[in-house]
Design a protein around this motif. Sequence first.
Motif, short mmCIF file in Angstrom:
data_model
loop_
_atom_site.label_atom_id
_atom_site.label_comp_id
_atom_site.label_asym_id
_atom_site.label_seq_id
_atom_site.Cartn_x
_atom_site.Cartn_y
_atom_site.Cartn_z
N PRO A 42 0.73 -0.68 0.04
CA PRO A 42 -0.56 0.16 -0.73
C PRO A 42 0.32 1.52 -0.01
O PRO A 42 2.05 0.72 0.63
CB PRO A 42 -0.32 0.02 1.79
CG PRO A 42 -0.47 -1.54 1.30
CD PRO A 42 0.43 -2.38 1.55
N ASN A 43 0.42 2.18 -0.93
CA ASN A 43 1.34 3.56 -1.04
C ASN A 43 2.27 3.95 -1.11
O ASN A 43 3.46 4.78 -1.16
CB ASN A 43 0.72 4.80 0.82
CG ASN A 43 -0.41 4.59 0.85
OD1 ASN A 43 -0.94 4.89 -0.56
ND2 ASN A 43 -1.24 4.33 1.70
N THR A 44 3.42 2.14 -1.82
CA THR A 44 4.60 2.65 -2.15
C THR A 44 4.75 2.65 -3.81
O THR A 44 5.89 3.91 -4.57
CB THR A 44 5.37 0.32 -2.06
OG1 THR A 44 4.69 0.29 -2.62
CG2 THR A 44 5.28 0.35 -0.44
N GLN A 45 4.05 2.52 -4.12
CA GLN A 45 3.54 3.07 -6.25
C GLN A 45 2.84 4.67 -5.97
O GLN A 45 2.36 4.69 -6.99
CB GLN A 45 3.03 2.32 -7.01
CG GLN A 45 3.86 0.81 -6.95
CD GLN A 45 2.87 -0.18 -7.61
OE1 GLN A 45 3.43 -1.20 -6.96
NE2 GLN A 45 1.79 -0.10 -7.82
N VAL A 46 2.88 6.13 -5.64
CA VAL A 46 2.65 6.71 -5.72
C VAL A 46 3.55 8.28 -5.29
O VAL A 46 4.86 7.72 -4.37
CB VAL A 46 2.02 6.98 -3.57
CG1 VAL A 46 1.28 8.37 -3.94
CG2 VAL A 46 0.66 5.43 -3.55
N LEU A 48 4.27 12.34 -5.41
CA LEU A 48 3.85 13.26 -4.91
C LEU A 48 2.92 13.84 -5.70
O LEU A 48 2.56 14.46 -5.74
CB LEU A 48 5.11 14.26 -4.75
CG LEU A 48 5.94 14.02 -4.22
CD1 LEU A 48 7.76 15.42 -3.87
CD2 LEU A 48 5.63 13.75 -2.22
N ALA A 51 -0.22 12.20 -5.46
CA ALA A 51 -0.62 12.28 -4.18
C ALA A 51 -1.74 13.98 -3.16
O ALA A 51 -1.89 14.25 -2.58
CB ALA A 51 0.26 12.01 -2.89
N PHE A 53 0.35 16.43 -4.16
CA PHE A 53 1.17 17.34 -2.78
C PHE A 53 1.32 19.26 -3.76
O PHE A 53 1.31 19.26 -4.69
CB PHE A 53 2.52 16.84 -2.44
CG PHE A 53 2.48 16.49 -1.23
CD1 PHE A 53 1.73 14.98 -1.50
CD2 PHE A 53 3.33 16.64 -0.64
CE1 PHE A 53 1.91 14.34 -0.17
CE2 PHE A 53 3.32 15.51 0.71
CZ PHE A 53 2.41 14.69 1.11
N ASN B 71 7.69 4.61 -3.87
CA ASN B 71 8.25 4.71 -3.05
C ASN B 71 8.79 5.29 -1.86
O ASN B 71 10.45 5.36 -1.44
CB ASN B 71 9.85 3.64 -3.57
CG ASN B 71 9.37 2.18 -3.76
OD1 ASN B 71 8.90 1.49 -2.86
ND2 ASN B 71 10.12 2.16 -5.07
N CYS B 72 8.15 6.27 -1.69
CA CYS B 72 8.58 7.33 -0.56
C CYS B 72 7.11 7.39 -0.24
O CYS B 72 6.66 8.60 0.24
CB CYS B 72 8.72 8.95 -1.44
SG CYS B 72 7.32 8.91 -2.40
N ARG B 73 6.96 6.05 0.63
CA ARG B 73 5.56 5.91 1.64
C ARG B 73 5.44 7.02 2.95
O ARG B 73 5.70 7.81 3.45
CB ARG B 73 5.27 4.68 1.78
CG ARG B 73 3.61 5.12 2.78
CD ARG B 73 3.75 2.89 3.00
NE ARG B 73 4.43 2.46 3.12
CZ ARG B 73 4.23 0.66 3.45
NH1 ARG B 73 3.52 0.89 2.25
NH2 ARG B 73 4.72 0.28 3.97
N ALA B 75 7.94 9.59 3.54
CA ALA B 75 7.90 11.49 3.46
C ALA B 75 6.32 11.40 3.35
O ALA B 75 6.12 12.51 3.59
CB ALA B 75 8.61 11.14 2.18
N LEU B 76 5.59 10.89 2.43
CA LEU B 76 4.13 11.31 2.40
C LEU B 76 2.98 11.05 3.23
O LEU B 76 2.97 12.02 3.91
CB LEU B 76 3.88 9.95 1.22
CG LEU B 76 4.03 10.14 -0.23
CD1 LEU B 76 3.19 9.38 -1.07
CD2 LEU B 76 3.81 11.57 -0.79
N MET B 77 3.92 9.54 4.02
CA MET B 77 2.60 9.84 5.42
C MET B 77 2.86 11.05 6.84
O MET B 77 2.60 11.31 7.46
CB MET B 77 3.11 8.36 5.93
CG MET B 77 2.92 7.15 5.19
SD MET B 77 0.84 6.92 5.59
CE MET B 77 0.52 5.98 3.58
N CYS B 79 3.12 13.68 6.47
CA CYS B 79 2.68 14.86 5.73
C CYS B 79 0.60 14.76 6.24
O CYS B 79 -0.06 15.56 6.45
CB CYS B 79 2.64 15.35 5.33
SG CYS B 79 4.54 15.71 3.93
#
Lengths: 484, 95
Positions: A42-46, A48, A51, A53, B71-73, B75-77, B79
């Motif tokens: 989950p949420n690894t193929q995201v 900025l 998402a 930003f 692969n930047c979970r 960093a995303l999380m 915020c």
Amino acid sequence: MSYTIEGRTGTWEIVVGLEVHAQIISHSKLFSGASTTFGGAPNTQVSLVDAAFPGMLPVINHECVAQAVRTGVGLNAQINLFSRFDRKNYFYADLPQGYQISQFEHPIVGKGVVSIELQNGDVREIGITRLHIEQDAGKLLHDQDPTKSFVDLNRSGVALMEIVSEPDIREPEEAGAYLRKLRQILRYLGTCDGNMEEGSMRADVNVSVRKAGEPFRTRCEIKNVNSIRFVMQAIEVEAARQVEIWENGGEVDQETRLFDPGRGETRTMRSKEDAHDYRYFPDPDLLPLVLEQAWVDELAANLPELPDAKRARFQAEYGIAFYDAGVLVAEQAVAEYYEAVARGRDGKLAATWVMGDLFAALNRTSNSIETSPVSAAALGKMLDLIADKTINGKIAKEVFEDMVETGESPDAIVEKKGLRQVTDTGAIDAAITAVLEKHPDKLAEYRSGKDKLFGFFVGQVMKETKGKANPAMVNEALKAKLDA
Amino acid sequence: MSLDLATTRRIAKLARIGLEEHALEATRQKLNGILGWIDQLAEVDVTGVPPMVGTETETLRQREDKVTDGNCRDALMACAPETSGPFYTVPKVVE
């Protein structure tokens, strides 16, 4: 015979149009460099961008554009060299941007047509209104917590094609046939894997009912139906619901509904109350998408042969029936397999073996054509052995079963088991003599006029030669001996 | 063009902006002020001029189909107002 509903006030027909969302096959997303692989953590193929930003800007994936153009050409549709992206605004937890980037006023593909075939062999054409490119949303999980919904944005920003049909569909069966045909074309083109279970193809179904000769009445949209069977069921129950309302003096509201397969009913989708107010406007982050005709032509020239063309060619080239050709082109891998077997050989015999013994063997051993224990080359080799009379058709069945089991080549099996067809007249004559000596009574009966016994003698001689005798030679020699 | 109170309330709802009842009238007037200002554009005669959405003459820049991001979970999380394990969480929305 078309599909109608008999109501108290008369006969109703149904009017259906489908909006199919097909996930474009690409490595990365429509406007970002994140991966599109199914089933990632989950949420690894995201990125900025996905998402949403602040300050992140979308940059379009060239391959996604190419895939949409290929699909447009495959749907016999007009390709619009000028298209543009718009923002479709709505508020939902799976949509971080607060809007979906889509194409509203200027889609990349315009009108086209798909021909479908029904069970009774009728062929119908279903019009395509348009195809446009848009972003997918993220995924919500509702069963993880009593008060929270969980959000996974891996799918957010993946490229979709929305393929809109004309309201040309008049029966649930036609809807099914249309979806199957569309999926077949997409798979041939390699632009969408058509996997409805994984959600890479889903349908919104627009349904209304009317009496013969009337203009269209109000329609309802059933969202996100995820199997062909459910689409057909949803149409039936929704049409019945609408007939009931009209016949009771009511009015069908134009609304978005959900199909509940468990209960076999559709119901209002509350969250979409404001949905028709999408406040579309051109996306200021994206310039118009302008294509060159030469590039479109190049893509069109390099498309694979599509199912309809392949079917016609199989009929013409290999002399097989329309129906059989349809079965053999249903999946590209099967068509390739068949063609490898049939090329330079008897096309009808090849079709009989592929659709008969091979399909049965795949079924029995739970294999697909890709994992077939018998390769196309091996099956072809076996047909060669029949053609050059090394084995007869009956022994071929035995050889084939051995091939399924051991994966060995047909020559090796024939040698190992000594199955070579007996074409030596001396050996056949000897077998006949032995049979006649064993059955003097039958011989007498035959000679006194009971010629039906000829079949019995053929069977006995074949048995005597362990099935290996050339049947034509047995017939000939036997006839000569018996009638002597 | 002029907005009434009901339309103002609806726009606020679509934009997910919580607007107290007493602030509605003031918001309506502000929006109408903006709309009035934009309405001045209507004074220009654009008969026969095709609609234009920008002044750019360039066309869209395109990107190769390569995975270059993700692969930047963490960093995303970092915020996110609310998370659970690898997921963002929101108040339950169920159909």
